[in-house]
Design a protein around this motif. Sequence first.
Motif, mmCIF file in Angstrom:
data_model
loop_
_atom_site.group_PDB
_atom_site.id
_atom_site.type_symbol
_atom_site.label_atom_id
_atom_site.label_comp_id
_atom_site.label_asym_id
_atom_site.label_seq_id
_atom_site.Cartn_x
_atom_site.Cartn_y
_atom_site.Cartn_z
ATOM 1 N N ALA A 167 31.763 -22.927 -15.304
ATOM 2 C CA ALA A 167 31.405 -23.854 -14.225
ATOM 3 C C ALA A 167 32.615 -24.058 -13.329
ATOM 4 C CB ALA A 167 30.928 -25.180 -14.793
ATOM 5 N N ASP A 168 32.365 -24.126 -12.038
ATOM 6 C CA ASP A 168 33.439 -24.314 -11.061
ATOM 7 C C ASP A 168 33.113 -25.524 -10.195
ATOM 8 O OD1 ASP A 168 35.833 -22.967 -9.415
ATOM 9 O OD2 ASP A 168 34.318 -23.672 -8.000
ATOM 10 N N PHE A 169 34.067 -26.451 -10.085
ATOM 11 C CA PHE A 169 33.906 -27.651 -9.270
ATOM 12 C C PHE A 169 35.008 -27.712 -8.219
ATOM 13 C CE2 PHE A 169 31.494 -28.510 -13.019
ATOM 14 C CZ PHE A 169 30.493 -29.410 -12.677
ATOM 15 N N SER A 170 35.363 -26.567 -7.658
ATOM 16 C CA SER A 170 36.497 -26.507 -6.728
ATOM 17 C C SER A 170 36.174 -27.198 -5.403
ATOM 18 C CB SER A 170 36.906 -25.057 -6.485
ATOM 19 O OG SER A 170 35.826 -24.318 -5.960
ATOM 20 N N SER A 228 26.567 -15.518 -16.182
ATOM 21 C CA SER A 228 25.938 -16.675 -15.561
ATOM 22 C C SER A 228 27.000 -17.712 -15.217
ATOM 23 C CB SER A 228 24.893 -17.284 -16.497
ATOM 24 O OG SER A 228 25.503 -17.710 -17.705
ATOM 25 N N GLY A 229 26.663 -18.638 -14.331
ATOM 26 C CA GLY A 229 27.646 -19.635 -13.945
ATOM 27 C C GLY A 229 27.049 -20.738 -13.098
ATOM 28 N N LEU A 230 27.859 -21.763 -12.864
ATOM 29 C CA LEU A 230 27.467 -22.909 -12.055
ATOM 30 C C LEU A 230 28.619 -23.263 -11.120
ATOM 31 C CD1 LEU A 230 25.687 -25.454 -11.393
ATOM 32 C CD2 LEU A 230 26.923 -26.608 -13.255
ATOM 33 N N HIS A 231 28.283 -23.458 -9.850
ATOM 34 C CA HIS A 231 29.278 -23.910 -8.877
ATOM 35 C C HIS A 231 28.755 -25.174 -8.210
ATOM 36 C CE1 HIS A 231 32.310 -23.860 -5.711
ATOM 37 N NE2 HIS A 231 31.325 -24.053 -4.845
ATOM 38 N N VAL A 272 24.101 -17.106 -10.862
ATOM 39 C CA VAL A 272 24.902 -18.302 -10.586
ATOM 40 C C VAL A 272 24.064 -19.308 -9.796
ATOM 41 C CG1 VAL A 272 26.906 -19.189 -9.335
ATOM 42 C CG2 VAL A 272 27.102 -17.067 -10.649
ATOM 43 N N TRP A 273 24.166 -20.566 -10.208
ATOM 44 C CA TRP A 273 23.540 -21.675 -9.481
ATOM 45 C C TRP A 273 24.611 -22.286 -8.588
ATOM 46 C CZ3 TRP A 273 18.383 -23.420 -10.704
ATOM 47 C CH2 TRP A 273 17.771 -22.689 -11.711
#
Length: 359
Positions: free
Chosen positions: A103-106, A132-135, A161-162
């Motif tokens: 997960a990325d919250f940049s 898979s991933g989440l941004h 990715v979402w």
Amino acid sequence: MLSDRAEFGGVVSHVDGFCSRATLHEKWAKQGVLFGNLSDLVRDHGEVIRPHLMSWAVKPETDRFSAWHAAFWTGGTVLYVPRNVQVTEPLYSLIGLAADGAADFSHTLIILEEGASATLLEETSSASLESSGLHVGAVELILGPRSNLRYVQLQNWNKKVWHFAHQAGRVQADASLQWTAGALGSKLAHIHQDVFLDGKGAAAEVNGVTFATDRQVISYYTQQTHNAPNSRSDLLYKDVVRDKARCIWRGMIKVAKDAQKTDGYQRNDSLLMSDECRADAIPGLEIEADDVRCTHGATCGQVDEEQLFYCMCRGLDRIEAMHIIVEGFFQRVYDRIPVEIVRETLGQAVEKKLGIGGV
């Protein structure tokens, strides 16, 4: 990679929320320019950065995604340009996901003081096609009086990715913002993109290129808010939709009571490449002033079979003919982008979407 191109004056890279590279040419650093990892620069230059971070462009209380982002932000890119400094070389920022399930919250924060100018190309990308991933991200663009910013974001995640983001720009008197968004990747993307014209004579040009395939869903909610007189905004979004994908664009122009002599325009064009895809365009106006020029438009249609036949009669196969038609459809947006490397990158990404030039 784009980050290896010599024409960039600085490069910042983040992978899975951690900064892996931050460089800035010495000639810009000597003039007081700050460009690097947001976490580090908040610590070292808090007096410059903190007053603008999630304070008046992107607000944590907006919805659950902005609240999550404010609570869990994991660094990001910050660009600060002091008064009257002209950064003539483009800068580059990469936000990447590599680990499966990451997960990325940049957070991206750009601050231009009075009379400053800069160009930033920012790209989001996945290291593999299968992870898979989440941004959950945010972008804040703060333009002081008479400043000039060209900001480009190319969203090119893989299809697992979402992607959710709140993005906002605030433009002061006689400043100019050119904001280009390229939305090509992700499984589902939902972006709120707001521009606030807060000073007399402020101007904003917003360009968008969206290409959705397979079962992708890409949604943009845009808002052009005119808070001061003699301000101008011009938004143009071009969508190409194929297979069973869907694109949604909801646009709004808001004009405050005191924002007389406003000139606002928004347009969305959608090109449908299959019988099962869908595009929704919902423009809107909320005008409280009585001396303005605000207009909007939206079109939607399928690829003309006669155009395909014409191209194929001249030796092209169907995919190559489609590519020419799609490139021509996007050309009006390309023509508005002055940075050659951005035009090249968009064109190459479109080719990959069409199955040309590798994967």
